[in-house]
Design an enzyme around this catalytic site. Structure first.
Site, PDB file in Angstrom:
ATOM      1  N   GLY A  44      -0.585   0.326  -7.916  1.00 17.50           N
ATOM      2  CA  GLY A  44       0.191  -0.264  -6.826  1.00 17.50           C
ATOM      3  C   GLY A  44       0.589   0.839  -5.873  1.00 17.50           C
ATOM      4  O   GLY A  44       0.138   1.985  -6.000  1.00 17.50           O
ATOM      5  N   ASP A  45       1.412   0.462  -4.888  1.00 25.45           N
ATOM      6  CA  ASP A  45       1.902   1.429  -3.898  1.00 25.45           C
ATOM      7  C   ASP A  45       0.757   2.229  -3.268  1.00 25.45           C
ATOM      8  O   ASP A  45      -0.114   1.651  -2.633  1.00 25.45           O
ATOM      9  CB  ASP A  45       2.963   2.342  -4.495  1.00 25.45           C
ATOM     10  CG  ASP A  45       4.224   1.560  -4.902  1.00 25.45           C
ATOM     11  OD1 ASP A  45       4.266   0.336  -4.665  1.00 25.45           O
ATOM     12  OD2 ASP A  45       5.143   2.163  -5.458  1.00 25.45           O
ATOM     13  N   ASN A  46       0.757   3.547  -3.495  1.00 26.31           N
ATOM     14  CA  ASN A  46      -0.259   4.379  -2.822  1.00 26.31           C
ATOM     15  C   ASN A  46      -1.525   4.498  -3.677  1.00 26.31           C
ATOM     16  O   ASN A  46      -2.027   5.599  -3.905  1.00 26.31           O
ATOM     17  CB  ASN A  46       0.314   5.778  -2.560  1.00 26.31           C
ATOM     18  CG  ASN A  46       1.649   5.730  -1.841  1.00 26.31           C
ATOM     19  OD1 ASN A  46       2.612   5.155  -2.345  1.00 26.31           O
ATOM     20  ND2 ASN A  46       1.711   6.310  -0.663  1.00 26.31           N
TER      21      ASN A  46
END
Lengths: 740, 740
Positions: free
Chosen positions: A324-326
């Site tokens: 997730g995220d980056n």
């Protein structure tokens, strides 16, 4: 320090808990009670000193691409970039047209990047002609965010594709705005920086080295995450305006695009990323340039991740990636992911499908699912019911875990909040025990699956394994849930599932596939759209079915109106979608007949949003369900094989069973159905090779049902809400288990 | 003999009744009571001797293209032809593929025509490649109805486009099968013949001459109809399989196609007619070849009709055309229709829209509407309720008649049946009186309309005036009624309506148009599909609206997914249809706000089948109605003009009022709305130039409402079910009428 081979089969272990300062005694007690063998910090919490005394693994979050604001501020040219599009702006009169690039974007998050060669990297497009204007035909005003089109054609619509600097990291921005950090003077707004720049890359490596040296007690570096955030951009109201959990828009930079051109031999344009404003959403038919870009960034990202992982390993620690995220470019199902050397992946489990997305990742030593609910005040407040959320979340995840076990589970948030809900702690204890028992009893084996594989056929194939029909992680979308339900059901059904791209069928349907599944709405990447213009593809599927294979189509399978049908495989499916041009042909709707596929249906079929105007093309097609003159489910024999059509399949116990049956019927295996099966669709059965049987009640009410064993003999079971029961095989017996 | 100037304004006249033998006294009485000034026979009835005594006009049906079976049998090569397509047949294995052409057609009606050069006039098409096979690649077997494809590509789908002989005239077949004439030895199955053949043409002219000579008492030759039947083909079950009331498939012959090539300079193929199996349904985007064919046959048919009409006129009789059956090529709204010299058109009135389709026909001396119900046993049986059908039919037709008067009305069927229902006769008397009063009171003028014209914009334009969204005459289709409702409402609203093709906008929107209306489903001829690829068209409409014009879009207006929007005029409409690729963009749905357009809506808006997934593109768009997250009605200011979007508009009193308001609002004329208007939408008001006011209750219940007069002053009226009231202006006053 962390032991390389922690016990994973004992009565404890396999559990990560968030801890925090100020609760030492209760932490000790809880770790002991739950048998946790790892602890972590959470966003906004620090690990307490206590960890130095605990005999557990210690995880700590680490941010690669943000967090060092001094670096970000000192090197604004090395901040990450993003491609954005202005509003579609019509020229309504003669004379110049001014377009405010930022009219619908959040200026605290993104800012037009006019330091690059905007004649090269920006594009002003006459959308009426679908043509970019020459650079001389427009100019950027001094305010830096207004583009003037000098001589627009009245009545035409213009847009500006522009490169923007990412001033604020989206996840940090989300946390900041959501938690009201503007009132906290210690908080800053963190800008992301791009390791594509050698200086930043060097800095990131050095920073990690220093951090590793500074954190001897950390066993597992929990990367949260790496370099490029999925696309998440806010509007001027500081609210989410665009989100794509798989989006690459924020992975761009002039340097990367120049490297791409050198490597791939062709230049990219802004429009390759802006994509008419759809920004290459995974629902879009992926362009060659976009697929090449993914591959290009996958090479870059996995190479850089591998170097960071090496640093971590060199310090005797494990490297774990948060999914997730980056995470953009890591592509856990991409060809190079294994080369990162990552030890583990952890991700949030919002459903069975997202659980499989984590647990099926190849090439890592272990996977960990972060269960819901988070220990956050939205659920853990006086009067809140965290147990209810724990139950529904666990029942969803458990189906997937049984078929493809996660190695570990964990929780996140503020432990202090959880401790205020003793009923939740108790339920958590049961869940953890159930999870461990699954590992213990299965002995590392997986339950048996059908003797044929299921192939999900779409434009993406393996790269988007268990990632189809999602906009943002496990969020509900009206136009997606009726298709996502197929994945959600499959994630817990006894089938081996392959994700196949259309290219994977170039030399025929891969060996072992019993049923091809094509699911999605008209013209999207998941149904395939123009892919079905290829007569070879259609012929391959036709011959596969005619030779005894199965086809399951949901929504607009093979949908691409052309040559007399909407579904290019309408002859195989026996049904077609009427677009409104064929009303002159009378296609009577046969009466709904009882069928093997719908045998367990209690009441009417729920097709969710469904697909309307489905007509019976072949009078021999059997209509299993219809509504207002439109077919909602049909079965059709074709040559030696068969096809099944469903207008939609949101997840439910009944629909999961219906899918189970449909796949068996399409594969011509209906005579094998009914072994190791519960009569009640709420109950699922897992049969292990060594003979053990697991019977699970997926419902939140008690269920009494009969399970049919391998020899067909019945076993009456009564299961409490969400309960499960194991049936141990006698030694040496594999198919003859009886109740203990 | 018929008087050239029958009184049309008196207390009698304007009425045609069917009569039959054996009822002389009652016929006399009824003609007198109802003031009928014309009588007719019906299908299957003969005119009684009585007509020679009656002082009325006498109509008699006449069939041009069928009825002389001796001629048809003697000249089978001159029977009419039709293009048909075989079933789509996949080649599933190696080796020849046999296709039975007649598998889904009715062999008593049509028969493959293998006497023509089938290599030239038939086509075997590989639908997977969208390519015809060379003639050497297939052969017709000796059975005359099986085509063998010699070396098909396995997995490809094949069809055969074939020319067929029409053995049985569709209308006669319908009557024969419906009425069970197989048990009547006097009945034969009539074959149609084609006046394209000089011999048949000569024969038809001679037969008409003889018939005219044989029928001195006939005043009006009621042609039923001319040469080419609309497309109506049955399946092997002797039931309707394909119907297109506007279809030209049955107007073909080798001779005609050869003449076309000579005249137009390019050859036609079978596929030009078969059109992938859609047979050029009017919902399809019309091809150039099809439009040319219509024009070509229109020239031929009108020329031949003119010659027949000349023969009729030469005998001192009138020529009337029945709008229906073999009407193909006449094209009442085509450029040459007036040249036929036809005196009148008669057609069945099933709705307001079909009434306008008749009453608006230019260039004839008078039009006649055949009202429902027919005097047939399906309605006129003991316990039947013909009054109810008469009421609903009359209330629908009356709205149209008020706006664009039919000159006459009539009935059809068996008078004996009607006479058994005295309540019906009484109601018929009232209806006829109401109809005559409309003529008398209006004094030949039409009620006032809005000061702007409404332009219905689609691929067909004027040619299909009041003929859009119809498959078969006034039949209900699920995928059409939500659009047809717009026409039905307009047919009785005070607007002047133009039907415009996209070509008509080549030099801008025609003068006088206040609001353009684009209505239909995605990709069909009525919404326009690829027409919207033309940036000039889009620019023309954009500038028209920006300059103060109005746009009303219903369904998928300007729908053609391209360049970032589904609706090419999404910027004008303020809303767009989300196809499933743009889910990543958050487009919040504004709350529904009260609006001028919905001010008279009582309860929720009914959009029929509607159009789902409509999103708000411009936050400034006003949402007037939404459902499950999708916009159902929106209003959007654009430059100096405005646009309105509706997801669908099935006809109802409320929706008609909503349309009335939407058009005024889009035209920027809302301040003029509310004069000569009833507050209750069930009541409509017609205001005549001389000042008279007609107030009609369209509902079948009593209504009490307030009518706003020209100066805004209120007038309370109470109307009985379906009732109307006239308000006479004082002499010299035009806007000051008061209740008498």
């Amino acid at each position: 320090m962390y032991s390389q081979n922690p016990s994973q089969d004992g009565p404890s272990g396999r559990l990560t808990l968030p801890i925090q300062t100020g609760l030492d005694d209760r932490v000790r007690e809880l770790l002991d009670r739950l048998g946790a063998d790892a602890v972590r910090n959470s966003d906004g919490t620090e690990l307490p000193e206590l960890v130095n005394e605990l005999a557990v693994k210690v995880y700590q979050t680490y941010f690669v691409g943000r967090g060092d604001q001094a670096w970000a501020d000192a090197h604004p040219e090395q901040r990450t970039r993003i491609y954005l599009m202005s509003e579609r702006t019509p020229a309504l009169a003669e004379g110049p047209l001014e377009i405010d690039l930022m009219a619908r974007w959040f200026d605290q998050q993104v800012r037009p990047d006019s330091d690059c060669d905007i004649a090269r990297w920006w594009q002003v497009i006459d959308r009426s002609l679908d043509k970019p204007l020459p650079a001389e035909a427009w100019e950027l005003l001094e305010d830096g965010h207004t583009v003037r089109v000098l001589e627009p054609v009245p009545g035409h619509v213009y847009t500006v594709d522009f490169l923007a600097e990412q001033v604020w990291d989206p996840t940090q921005m989300y946390n900041y705005l959501t938690n009201g950090w503007q009132d906290d003077p210690t908080r800053i707004k963190e800008s992301p920086y791009d390791v594509r720049h050698p200086q930043t890359w060097q800095h990131v490596r050095e920073a990690l080295a220093q951090w590793l040296a500074d954190h001897p007690r950390v066993d597992v570096v929990r990367f949260t995450t790496f370099f490029y955030h999925f696309t998440l951009v806010y509007g001027p109201d500081a609210k989410e305006r665009f989100v794509d959990w798989f989006g690459y828009s924020a992975s761009v930079s002039v340097e990367a695009m120049e490297a791409f051109e050198q490597e791939m031999g062709y230049p990219l344009t802004a429009e390759d990323f802006v994509d008419e404003g759809y920004y290459n959403s995974p629902f879009r038919i992926p362009s060659k340039a976009f697929k090449d870009w993914i591959a290009f960034q996958h090479r870059f990202v996995t190479d850089r991740v591998a170097q960071l992982v090496e640093q971590v390993h060199a310090e005797g620690k494990e490297a774990m990636m948060f999914l997730g995220d980056n995470w953009i470019g890591t592509e856990p199902y991409g060809p190079l992911f294994e080369r990162t050397g990552l030890d583990a992946v952890v991700g949030s489990v919002g459903s069975a499908a997202t659980c499989r997305m984590i647990s099926d990742i190849p090439g890592v030593k272990y996977t960990e699912g972060r269960l819901l609910p988070y220990f956050f005040p939205d659920v853990f407040h006086p009067g809140g019911d965290p147990v209810a959320e724990a139950n529904s979340s666990w029942l969803a995840a458990r189906r997937a875990i049984v078929r493809s076990p996660l190695d570990r589970i964990g929780y996140g948030g503020y432990l202090s909040l959880a401790l205020e809900h003793p009923d939740f702690v108790e339920r958590m204890e049961q869940i953890v025990e159930e999870f461990r028992a699954l590992h213990e009893r299965s002995g590392g084996t997986r339950p048996q699956t059908a003797g044929f594989r299921v192939g999900i056929l779409n434009s993406w194939g393996k790269l988007r394994s268990w990632q189809t029909h999602m906009v943002a992680h496990a969020l509900w979308y009206r136009q997606a849930y009726s298709y996502l339900g197929v994945l959600e059901a499959l994630a817990g059904l006894p089938f081996d599932v392959d994700f196949l791209s259309f290219d994977d069928l170039a030399d025929g349907v891969p060996e072992g596939i019993g049923v091809l599944v094509n699911v999605g709405s008209l013209g999207c990447a998941f149904s395939g759209g123009p892919a079905w213009e290829d007569p070879r593809l259609c012929a391959t599927v036709r011959r596969f079915v005619a030779d005894g294979g199965g086809l399951l189509g949901i929504g607009d399978p093979s949908g691409w109106p052309m040559g007399g049908t909407t579904f290019q495989l309408a002859d195989v499916l026996g049904v077609d979608r009427e677009m409104g041009w064929g009303l002159s042909t009378n296609r009577p709707l046969p009466p709904v007949a009882p069928h093997f596929i719908t045998a367990d249906l209690d009441g009417s079929l729920d097709v969710g949003e469904g697909t309307a105007n489905i007509v019976c093309l072949d009078p021999k097609a059997e209509v299993l369900d219809s509504h207002q003159g439109s077919v909602r489910a049909a079965a059709h024999r074709y040559g030696n094989g068969a096809a099944v059509y469903l207008a939609g399949l949101p997840y439910s116990h009944q629909n999961s069973r219906l899918l189970h049956r449909a796949l068996y019927w399409a594969a011509g295996r209906e005579q094998d159905f009914g072994q190791w099966l519960a009569e009640d669709p709420r109950v699922e059965v897992a049969h292990y090779p060594q003979g053990d049987l697991l019977v699970m009640n997926n419902a939140q009410e008690p269920v009494e049902t009969t399970v049919h064993l391998g020899d067909g003999s019945p076993w009456k079971v009564t299961l409490p809400p969400g309960g499960l029961e194991w049936l141990r095989a006698a030694p040496g017996q594999t198919d003859q288990g009886r109740p203990q």
